[in-house]
Design an enzyme around this catalytic site. Structure first.
Site, PDB file in Angstrom:
ATOM      1  N   THR A  13       0.836  -1.198   0.000  1.00  0.00           N
ATOM      2  CA  THR A  13       0.000   0.000   0.000  1.00  0.00           C
ATOM      3  C   THR A  13       0.870   1.247   0.000  1.00  0.00           C
ATOM      4  O   THR A  13       2.013   1.239   0.438  1.00  0.00           O
ATOM      5  CB  THR A  13      -0.948   0.016   1.209  1.00  0.00           C
ATOM      6  N   SER A  15       2.239   2.728  -2.573  1.00  0.00           N
ATOM      7  CA  SER A  15       3.456   2.317  -3.279  1.00  0.00           C
ATOM      8  C   SER A  15       3.672   3.025  -4.614  1.00  0.00           C
ATOM      9  O   SER A  15       4.413   2.546  -5.466  1.00  0.00           O
ATOM     10  CB  SER A  15       3.456   0.805  -3.504  1.00  0.00           C
ATOM     11  N   THR A  16       3.048   4.171  -4.790  1.00  0.00           N
ATOM     12  CA  THR A  16       3.274   4.897  -6.044  1.00  0.00           C
ATOM     13  C   THR A  16       4.532   5.755  -5.996  1.00  0.00           C
ATOM     14  O   THR A  16       4.984   6.271  -7.018  1.00  0.00           O
ATOM     15  CB  THR A  16       2.072   5.799  -6.376  1.00  0.00           C
ATOM     16  N   GLY A  18       8.184   6.930  -3.108  1.00  0.00           N
ATOM     17  CA  GLY A  18       8.855   6.814  -1.828  1.00  0.00           C
ATOM     18  C   GLY A  18       9.208   5.395  -1.420  1.00  0.00           C
ATOM     19  O   GLY A  18       9.589   4.554  -2.245  1.00  0.00           O
ATOM     20  N   GLY A  20       7.315   2.978  -0.356  1.00  0.00           N
ATOM     21  CA  GLY A  20       6.431   1.962  -0.920  1.00  0.00           C
ATOM     22  C   GLY A  20       6.828   1.554  -2.328  1.00  0.00           C
ATOM     23  O   GLY A  20       6.808   0.369  -2.677  1.00  0.00           O
ATOM     24  N   SER A 140       7.489   3.770  12.425  1.00  0.00           N
ATOM     25  CA  SER A 140       8.435   4.887  12.457  1.00  0.00           C
ATOM     26  C   SER A 140       9.136   4.929  13.803  1.00  0.00           C
ATOM     27  O   SER A 140       8.576   4.491  14.822  1.00  0.00           O
ATOM     28  CB  SER A 140       7.693   6.211  12.237  1.00  0.00           C
ATOM     29  N   TYR A 153       0.913  12.025  14.876  1.00  0.00           N
ATOM     30  CA  TYR A 153       1.608  11.052  14.029  1.00  0.00           C
ATOM     31  C   TYR A 153       2.314  10.002  14.880  1.00  0.00           C
ATOM     32  O   TYR A 153       2.179   8.795  14.643  1.00  0.00           O
ATOM     33  CB  TYR A 153       2.621  11.772  13.141  1.00  0.00           C
TER      34      TYR A 153
END
Length: 263
Positions: A13, A15-16, A18, A20, A140, A153
């Site tokens: 997910t 994944s377009t 960075g 991913g 993270s 976050y």
């Protein structure tokens, strides 16, 4: 070392671009049939085309907004079975705690935590029935040391770590593993734009603001630089492989040494 994922279907997910995108490229190179996911059809098509530059890979894409329940249901219908799930979709922003609204808290949790919860709930049973599977949640270092400049976050990523460990308990005695990876500051496509904007707001140069990342915000970093998406993806792809069979329920750091604890 067995890194072979031939015959396995992997959904990554967010994944377009960075991390991913780097994970999708890595898993494809390991022989997996990779499904790219992003919010817009345009971004998905562009990522798939970029990955297919290597004609030997098997890649396709599904556009879906993982904050919308109907989109998640549609994705699961289009992709009923997978062997590898990388819950990478997420976002962050810096905002004063007293200015973060309830809606912004909800938005952060819907994508950073609940998208992975929903997909894991759907796909985990099939992995258990088959007797093999891999789930990696991309968390993270901010989930360990909650940053004061983006508390919402950090809390969402801490919840993701707890979720990963809890779900791993369901895999006891199987060949299914659930782990989490903790990147540190990573230089992705949006980083440059964010630094430009923040430098303008703070009336400092971009170079000075970048230096502050490791002199002020993350001074414990041992590498004293941003990691690359590929460096983080290498860790994630290993955990998706048969070679990582003995690693389960673990938070694996790819943070450049920011987190000082050794256990």
């Amino acid at each position: 070392m067995n890194l072979n994922l031939n015959g396995q279907v992997a959904l990554v997910t967010g994944s377009t671009k960075g991390i991913g995108f780097a994970v999708a490229a890595g898993l494809a190179s390991m022989g997996a049939e990779v499904v790219v996911q992003g919010r817009s059809q345009r971004s998905v098509d562009a990522a798939v085309e970029a990955l297919r530059v290597d004609q030997d890979v098997h890649v396709r894409g599904i556009a879906a907004d993982l904050t919308i329940a109907s989109d998640i249901s549609r994705l699961c219908e289009e992709l009923p079975r997978i062997d590898v799930l990388v819950n990478n979709a997420g976002f962050y922003n810096q905002k004063d705690f007293f200015q973060i609204t309830d809606d912004e808290w909800d938005e952060m949790f819907r994508l950073n935590l609940m998208s992975g919860v929903c997909l894991t709930r759907h796909y985990l049973q099939g992995m258990l029935d088959k007797g093999w599977g891999r789930i990696v949640n991309v968390s993270s270092e901010s989930g360990v040391f909650i940053p004061k400049e983006m508390i919402h976050y950090g809390v969402s990523k801490a919840a993701q770590l707890a979720f990963s460990r809890g779900v791993a308990e369901l895999t006891a005695g199987t060949n299914v593993t659930v782990n989490s990876v903790l990147p540190g500051p990573t230089w992705v496509e949006t980083t440059s734009d964010q630094i430009k904007q923040r430098a303008l707001e703070q009336n400092v140069s971009e170079r000075e603001l970048m230096a502050r990342t490791f002199s002020t915000r993350r001074p414990t970093s041992l590498i004293q630089r941003y990691t690359t998406p590929e460096e983080v993806a290498n860790v994630i792809c290993f955990l998706c492989s048969p070679a990582a069979a003995a690693t389960n329920g673990a938070p694996i750091r790819a943070d450049g040494g920011i987190v000082r604890t050794f256990a």
